[in-house]
Motif scaffolding. Structure first.
Motif, PDB file in Angstrom:
ATOM      1  N   ALA A  54      49.079  58.066  91.390  1.00  0.00           N
ATOM      2  CA  ALA A  54      48.890  57.073  92.440  1.00  0.00           C
ATOM      3  C   ALA A  54      50.205  56.513  92.966  1.00  0.00           C
ATOM      4  CB  ALA A  54      47.987  55.934  91.958  1.00  0.00           C
ATOM      5  N   GLY A  55      51.171  57.388  93.200  1.00  0.00           N
ATOM      6  CA  GLY A  55      52.434  56.956  93.790  1.00  0.00           C
ATOM      7  C   GLY A  55      53.209  55.983  92.923  1.00  0.00           C
ATOM      8  N   THR A  56      53.011  56.072  91.623  1.00  0.00           N
ATOM      9  CA  THR A  56      53.675  55.162  90.694  1.00  0.00           C
ATOM     10  C   THR A  56      54.427  55.969  89.646  1.00  0.00           C
ATOM     11  OG1 THR A  56      51.769  53.706  90.962  1.00  0.00           O
ATOM     12  CG2 THR A  56      53.334  53.135  89.236  1.00  0.00           C
ATOM     13  N   SER A  57      55.552  55.432  89.204  1.00  0.00           N
ATOM     14  CA  SER A  57      56.303  56.099  88.142  1.00  0.00           C
ATOM     15  C   SER A  57      56.547  55.123  86.998  1.00  0.00           C
ATOM     16  CB  SER A  57      57.637  56.623  88.678  1.00  0.00           C
ATOM     17  OG  SER A  57      58.534  55.553  88.890  1.00  0.00           O
ATOM     18  N   GLY A  58      57.071  55.659  85.944  1.00  0.00           N
ATOM     19  CA  GLY A  58      57.443  54.813  84.816  1.00  0.00           C
ATOM     20  C   GLY A  58      58.675  55.408  84.168  1.00  0.00           C
ATOM     21  N   HIS A  59      59.336  54.618  83.355  1.00  0.00           N
ATOM     22  CA  HIS A  59      60.459  55.173  82.608  1.00  0.00           C
ATOM     23  C   HIS A  59      60.487  54.562  81.216  1.00  0.00           C
ATOM     24  CE1 HIS A  59      62.793  51.480  82.905  1.00  0.00           C
ATOM     25  NE2 HIS A  59      62.537  51.445  84.202  1.00  0.00           N
ATOM     26  N   LEU A  60      61.192  55.238  80.337  1.00  0.00           N
ATOM     27  CA  LEU A  60      61.344  54.741  78.977  1.00  0.00           C
ATOM     28  C   LEU A  60      61.937  53.336  78.992  1.00  0.00           C
ATOM     29  CD1 LEU A  60      61.434  55.910  75.891  1.00  0.00           C
ATOM     30  CD2 LEU A  60      63.893  55.869  76.281  1.00  0.00           C
ATOM     31  N   MET A  61      61.470  52.495  78.077  1.00  0.00           N
ATOM     32  CA  MET A  61      62.164  51.220  77.866  1.00  0.00           C
ATOM     33  C   MET A  61      63.134  51.389  76.704  1.00  0.00           C
ATOM     34  SD  MET A  61      59.549  48.191  78.641  1.00  0.00           S
ATOM     35  CE  MET A  61      58.038  48.510  79.510  1.00  0.00           C
ATOM     36  N   GLY A  62      62.677  52.035  75.645  1.00  0.00           N
ATOM     37  CA  GLY A  62      63.607  52.449  74.610  1.00  0.00           C
ATOM     38  C   GLY A  62      63.759  51.510  73.435  1.00  0.00           C
ATOM     39  N   GLY A  63      63.105  50.357  73.472  1.00  0.00           N
ATOM     40  CA  GLY A  63      63.259  49.418  72.362  1.00  0.00           C
ATOM     41  C   GLY A  63      62.742  49.985  71.049  1.00  0.00           C
TER      42      GLY A  63
END
Lengths: 233, 125
Positions: free
Chosen positions: A62-71
């Motif tokens: 749906a036109g959305t992305s995400g990325h690692l936060m990494g904590g």
């Protein structure tokens, strides 16, 4: 999940900055127990790696992305306190050098993406390890589950902050369900990346993984009898 | 007198150095090359902000015009190069700052136990 400037009113931003400062002080204190000469450079590597992977947005539909936060990843690799500290450095560099994450929102971003993800991620990791076989193979899976949980929890904390000091007139319920929904999906990516990364390090240098240090066959070298005395010559 | 044998110790530290270099290489490749292929769609928070109205109160970043603002290198027109250079600089700076901070707070081997009272330890006869 970098919060930009203007999302939160001044009192909330300042209060969050204060909480983040106390958190960083606690991390500095706690990290002393987790880092030594050998593992300190690894903290630099973990932070650099998290910075790099945070640039790799993956699609979640749906036109959305995400990325690692990494904590969670950083916490399992170098310990929860040092891990939160490493991600804090990432956030500082991003805000000051790359204009990513508002300067006035720095405290909130540190709380959400460094503190919450590292502590929740590591807490869940420990819980899962408690019910899994005490083997190295359990570590990547437990790390992945901890990472997965940490992302929607950070989203919930964001909504909590917004309820306290958000600046726009919005429907909190709608924001909450949208935030939790999309971050459950992003959490899957977080979990997969974390599991694969921890698994890769375990495969080559299990002795460098903080979360696996109790599972190694040989005891650590720094265990010494209390009576050991340093010679002065 | 140290309890570890010196040869094992240097062997371990050389392998750790190798691991460190390999890890840095991976991070540089991911940020310098891989980032070009990342999704350009708004991330979860940005998307929800746009949909639900939070974005209306957003104000521009104070450092938006800085040389690496927005992960783009100023005055470099090639997208691949502009973003790649920003990524490489970011990895380098993050490594140095976080590694330096960790070296400053790490446990010293001289007072090797987990206590905080380094001065007390040092003043012991």
């Amino acid at each position: 999940m970098h919060v930009p400037d203007g999302f939160f009113d001044a009192p909330t931003s300042v209060a969050a900055g204060g909480v983040a400062l106390v958190g960083v002080a606690a991390c500095l204190h706690g990290a002393r127990r987790e880092l030594d000469e050998r593992t300190a450079p690894l903290a630099g590597l973990v932070a650099a790696f998290v910075f790099a992977v945070q640039m790799l947005n993956f699609p979640v539909g749906a036109g959305t992305s995400g990325h690692l936060m990494g904590g969670a990843l950083a916490a399992v690799l170098i310990g929860p306190w040092a891990g939160a500290l490493a991600v804090t450095v990432v956030l500082l560099v991003q805000a000051l050098l790359f204009a990513d994450g508002g300067l006035s929102a720095l405290g909130i971003n540190v709380i959400l993406m460094a503190m919450v993800t590292a502590l929740v991620g590591y807490g869940v990791f420990k819980l899962v390890m408690g019910v899994m076989p005490k083997r190295l193979a359990s570590v990547p899976l437990a790390a992945g589950i901890g990472a997965f949980v940490s992302v929607p929890v950070a989203a919930v904390v964001f909504v909590g902050f917004y309820a306290i000091g958000g600046t726009a007139d919005i429907s909190l319920g709608a924001v909450a369900s949208a935030m939790i929904g999309v971050h459950l999906l992003i959490g899957i990516g977080e979990g997969v990346i974390t599991g694969l990364t921890v698994g890769s390090v375990i495969a080559v240098r299990p002795d460098l993984v903080y979360g696996a240090r109790r599972l190694l066959p040989r005891p650590q070298l720094e265990l010494r009898p209390a009576s050991t005395r340093e010679t002065t010559s | 007198m140290t309890t570890e044998s010196p040869t094992t110790d240097t062997g371990r530290s050389r392998r750790t150095k190798l691991f460190l270099l390999a890890g840095l290489f991976v991070a540089l490749v991911l940020a310098g090359i891989g980032s070009y292929y990342a999704s350009a769609d708004p991330d979860g928070l940005t998307k929800v902000s746009e949909d639900e109205g939070m974005a209306e109160s957003e104000t521009p970043h104070d450092l938006a015009d800085s040389p690496l603002g927005g992960y783009e290198t100023k005055d470099v027109d090639n997208d691949r190069l502009s973003g790649g250079m920003a990524g490489v600089v970011g990895v380098g700076v993050t490594f140095v700052v976080a590694g330096g901070a960790a070296l400053l707070v790490r446990r010293r081997s001289r007072s090797s136990d987990d206590r905080d009272g380094t001065e007390v330890e040092a003043s012991r006869p």
